[in-house]
Motif scaffolding. Structure first.
Motif, PDB file in Angstrom:
ATOM      1  N   THR A  74      -9.692  -8.158   6.310  1.00  0.00           N
ATOM      2  CA  THR A  74      -8.464  -7.497   5.864  1.00  0.00           C
ATOM      3  C   THR A  74      -7.639  -7.096   7.080  1.00  0.00           C
ATOM      4  OG1 THR A  74      -9.528  -6.624   3.863  1.00  0.00           O
ATOM      5  CG2 THR A  74      -7.503  -5.552   4.587  1.00  0.00           C
ATOM      6  N   SER A  81       1.632  -3.075   4.042  1.00  0.00           N
ATOM      7  CA  SER A  81       0.864  -3.906   3.118  1.00  0.00           C
ATOM      8  C   SER A  81      -0.446  -4.332   3.756  1.00  0.00           C
ATOM      9  CB  SER A  81       1.671  -5.137   2.699  1.00  0.00           C
ATOM     10  OG  SER A  81       1.972  -5.949   3.826  1.00  0.00           O
ATOM     11  N   GLU A  82      -1.357  -4.832   2.907  1.00  0.00           N
ATOM     12  CA  GLU A  82      -2.645  -5.352   3.354  1.00  0.00           C
ATOM     13  C   GLU A  82      -2.835  -6.756   2.811  1.00  0.00           C
ATOM     14  OE1 GLU A  82      -5.491  -1.365   3.673  1.00  0.00           O
ATOM     15  OE2 GLU A  82      -5.774  -2.813   2.058  1.00  0.00           O
ATOM     16  N   THR A  89      -5.965  -9.587   2.352  1.00  0.00           N
ATOM     17  CA  THR A  89      -7.420  -9.752   2.401  1.00  0.00           C
ATOM     18  C   THR A  89      -7.790 -11.190   2.088  1.00  0.00           C
ATOM     19  OG1 THR A  89      -7.781  -7.459   1.694  1.00  0.00           O
ATOM     20  CG2 THR A  89      -9.631  -8.987   1.456  1.00  0.00           C
ATOM     21  N   GLU A  91      -3.649  -5.339   8.222  1.00  0.00           N
ATOM     22  CA  GLU A  91      -2.494  -4.573   7.760  1.00  0.00           C
ATOM     23  C   GLU A  91      -1.218  -5.077   8.424  1.00  0.00           C
ATOM     24  OE1 GLU A  91      -3.100  -0.448   8.458  1.00  0.00           O
ATOM     25  OE2 GLU A  91      -4.444  -0.181   6.741  1.00  0.00           O
ATOM     26  N   THR A  98       0.799  -1.228   0.000  1.00  0.00           N
ATOM     27  CA  THR A  98       0.000   0.000   0.000  1.00  0.00           C
ATOM     28  C   THR A  98       0.828   1.272   0.000  1.00  0.00           C
ATOM     29  OG1 THR A  98      -0.146  -0.131   2.419  1.00  0.00           O
ATOM     30  CG2 THR A  98      -1.936  -1.129   1.137  1.00  0.00           C
TER      31      THR A  98
END
Length: 693
Positions: free
Chosen positions: A180, A104-105, A107, A182, A80
């Motif tokens: 989700t 970053s993420e 999901t 992080e 991200t």
């Protein structure tokens, strides 16, 4: 005539060379380890899942199409933010070591027919990443950020939302089918404009199989910063996994713990914690259990165990608990700590009606079933109060980040089917909810015990390996001014060397080296520093059998009750007959290892500590073997030495060489006989040669 004299001289020189070789073989000589000796292979890192052509694991290059076509669980990893250079700022020569911040993420979306219970995602990091922040998730290693090194990849579990419902059951409610989280951390050597991605993402849950991840195609105007994969349902594996219960399967490990809630009242509940030693050679003394509460819970009462350290009542009185439970006398609370430390009670509390329960009060000692079946389990009970908004009697969550002691790594709690137990040995009771925690022993380079080798046919002892149990410095413990070398092999000792404390062994090793003309290093080897040492001595060797003597030395001041040891003899164990002072049992499930322990209730069940005059605690026993059951065995060539040795659940360091010599009946002849044979041979050869002159 001249030609024949040269031939005579060649014969004489050959015979003298043979004699020198035989004589040199009398002392211990380095050899390769026995053929069956082996080093445990390191545990393999999780690898990308293999593509299964029988499932729909094909992931389209377009992310939107991939999500729509996935029949299972869709995983997505997105960088991200561009990497940001952080302190320390290094020069251009050290770019590979320059740290960068990343964010970053991840999901997960359930797009299939099956609920995903207790999800676990593997992320194949590859740039020496270190996780600084990760909210709402747990790490399967049991570590907590900041500072979790994940450079070889890591497994992450759901905490705030451990299960994903199906779209069919929830009418595609995104709050129930999607999650989700992080990740914020540090990576190295990844300067912008790159967006470093992991080499793999996959679902670790049994019954799900993932394809090969796809990476976004970069263009002239954009950089690839995301990857995704579809993990499909394997119906056959799922049926085997869940067994139609809707819970995760129980798994095995060295130590298995359960958190069973058996009474719940809304704002509080009673739970039972059980700790079982399932390692057939494991041992845990003075267990020390810690965990973290994640919803502000506190322990009001406890049976069968106690809290180590202060009660920290101020955290309750001055916090939310004091506001909600104003009528409680918090001077009576067991612990208000968010990370309590729990220890076992002493044996004298077992029959105390206030705190005693079955399987409690063993002073924190767990033994394997092979050693003492009555001491494999510890149990205690605790009353836990909850805080809003978790006051519903069905809102139950276990503590996280369990730790049982040094040398063990524990998983996070896994929701399993409710346990069944009998509180009074008559009636059966089922838990309201149950979670399982599994801890496995971690093997490090530093041992807790070591082994030396000796024989009746050689006057040299192969001592314990250098620094077998660690070296805190490169100086001798008894003389800090004298340096030692921790990186060379230990020096041979005379046999009485194993009976003396380490401070006297160095001088004996030097004396033996001078006597036998061995090289003496400039810096002598550092000692083994082991509290427990074991000497394996080949005692006799004859036509139909042989015998060995094992001696245990305790160089610590603390005595060792209920000790046990195991010996693995790769080729000799089928011929085992008897061990004469200890209890001995051959365990087939442990590669036919010989398990030994003292006789229960006798003095040899207790290995004393070192006394005030530096004499170690010592126990020994002879054991006999029948060669007729092991045809082809050669004791003198190494078959009589163990390939693995354990003491109290820990594998000991053993030498990589063993003594050779001539005392065994099938071994080489003695030096005196060798001289006689050589000179008689020379005489007859010279006589035969002269006859043809």
């Amino acid at each position: 005539m001249f030609r024949l004299r040269d031939q005579q001289l060649r014969i004489v020189w050959c015979c003298l060379f043979l004699l020198a070789t035989v004589s040199y073989g009398q002392k211990a000589t380095p050899t390769t380890p026995p053929a069956n000796a082996s080093t445990p292979a390191p545990a393999p890192a999780p690898a990308p899942s293999v593509k299964n052509t029988t499932l729909n694991l094909t992931t389209p290059v377009d992310e939107a199409d991939a999500l729509k076509s996935c029949l299972g669980v869709f995983l997505e990893y997105v960088v991200t933010e561009p990497p940001k250079r952080i302190y320390p700022f290094l020069d251009n020569k050290s770019l590979a070591e320059q740290p960068y911040r990343f964010k970053s993420e991840v999901t997960l979306t359930n797009t299939g027919y099956e609920k995903l219970l207790g999800w676990e995602v593997f992320i194949g990091f590859q740039h020496d990443e270190i996780i600084a922040k990760a909210d709402g998730v747990l790490f399967s290693s049991g570590d907590s950020p900041p500072g979790i090194a994940v450079g070889n990849g890591t497994s992450i579990l759901g905490s705030d939302m451990p299960d994903l419902q199906t779209s069919i059951d929830t009418a595609m409610d995104p709050t129930k089918i999607e999650y989700t989280f992080e990740l914020t951390g540090t990576e190295f050597g990844v300067a912008p404009p790159s967006f470093p991605l992991p080499n793999n993402i996959s679902l670790m849950n049994q019954g799900w199989e993932c394809g090969v991840p796809e990476v976004e195609i970069a263009s002239k105007t954009s950089i690839a910063n995301r990857m995704w994969v579809c993990c499909a349902e394997n119906r056959t594996a799922m049926n085997d996994t869940k067994k139609e219960t809707g819970f995760l399967p129980r798994i095995e490990g060295d130590i298995v713990m359960y958190y069973d809630v058996f009474q719940t009242y809304g704002d509080n509940y009673w739970a039972k914690v059980s700790i079982s030693m399932d390692d057939p050679l494991g041992r845990l003394d003075f267990w020390n259990l810690t965990w973290d509460w994640k919803q502000g819970e506190f322990i009001w009462a406890m049976k069968g165990a106690q809290i180590l350290g202060p009660q920290e009542q101020d955290k309750c009185v001055l916090g939310k608990a004091g506001e909600l439970y104003a009528g409680l006398d918090f001077s009576q609370v067991m612990s208000c700590s968010s990370s309590p430390t729990i220890v076992d009670l002493t044996e004298d509390q077992r029959n105390n009606p206030t705190v005693g329960i079955p399987n409690c009060c063993r002073n924190g000692t767990l033994l394997p079933e092979l050693v003492d079946a009555s001491q494999t389990k510890s149990e205690f009970q605790l009353q836990v109060y909850k805080l809003p908004p978790h006051n519903d009697r069905n809102d139950l969550q276990p503590p996280i980040n369990w730790k049982i002691g040094d040398g063990y790594k524990c998983t996070q709690p896994r929701a399993v089917s409710p346990s069944e137990f009998s509180p009074d040995s008559i009636h059966s009771q089922s838990a309201v909810a149950s979670w399982q925690v599994v801890c496995n022993k971690t093997v490090g380079p530093v041992k807790k015990c070591c082994v030396s080798f000796s024989t009746f046919y050689n006057d040299s002892v192969i001592p314990c390996p250098t620094c077998a149990c660690g070296c805190s410095s490169n100086t001798l413990p008894w003389n800090k001014q004298q340096k030692c070398n921790p990186h060379i092999d230990s020096m041979f000792l005379p046999y009485n060397g194993v009976l003396l404390p380490p401070s006297n062994r160095t001088a004996l090793g030097i004396q033996l080296a001078k006597l036998d003309h061995y090289a003496i290093p400039d810096l002598v080897p550092c000692p083994d520093n082991c509290g427990v040492a074991i000497n394996w001595h080949v005692y006799s060797d004859y036509a139909d059998g042989w015998s060995a003597r094992i001696t245990l030395f305790n160089w610590e001041r603390q005595p060792i009750p209920k000790w046990f040891s195991a010996i693995e003899l790769a080729k000799a164990m089928p011929g085992f007959q008897n061990v004469y002072t200890f209890n001995g049992t051959v365990v087939e499930d442990l590669n036919d290892a010989l398990l030994m322990q003292g006789h229960n209730g006798y003095s040899n069940d207790y290995l004393l500590g070192m006394d005030s005059t530096d004499n170690p605690g010592k126990l020994q026993s002879l054991m006999s073997f029948d060669k007729r059951k092991t045809p082809g065995i050669s004791v003198v060539k190494g078959d009589g030495f163990p390939t693995k040795v354990w003491f109290n659940g820990d594998e000991c360091a053993i030498p990589t060489q063993f003594p050779l010599g001539s005392g065994a009946w099938q071994g080489r002849p003695s030096v005196q006989v060798s001289f006689l044979v050589v000179f008689v041979t020379i005489f007859f050869l010279l006589g035969e040669t002269t006859r043809y002159l």
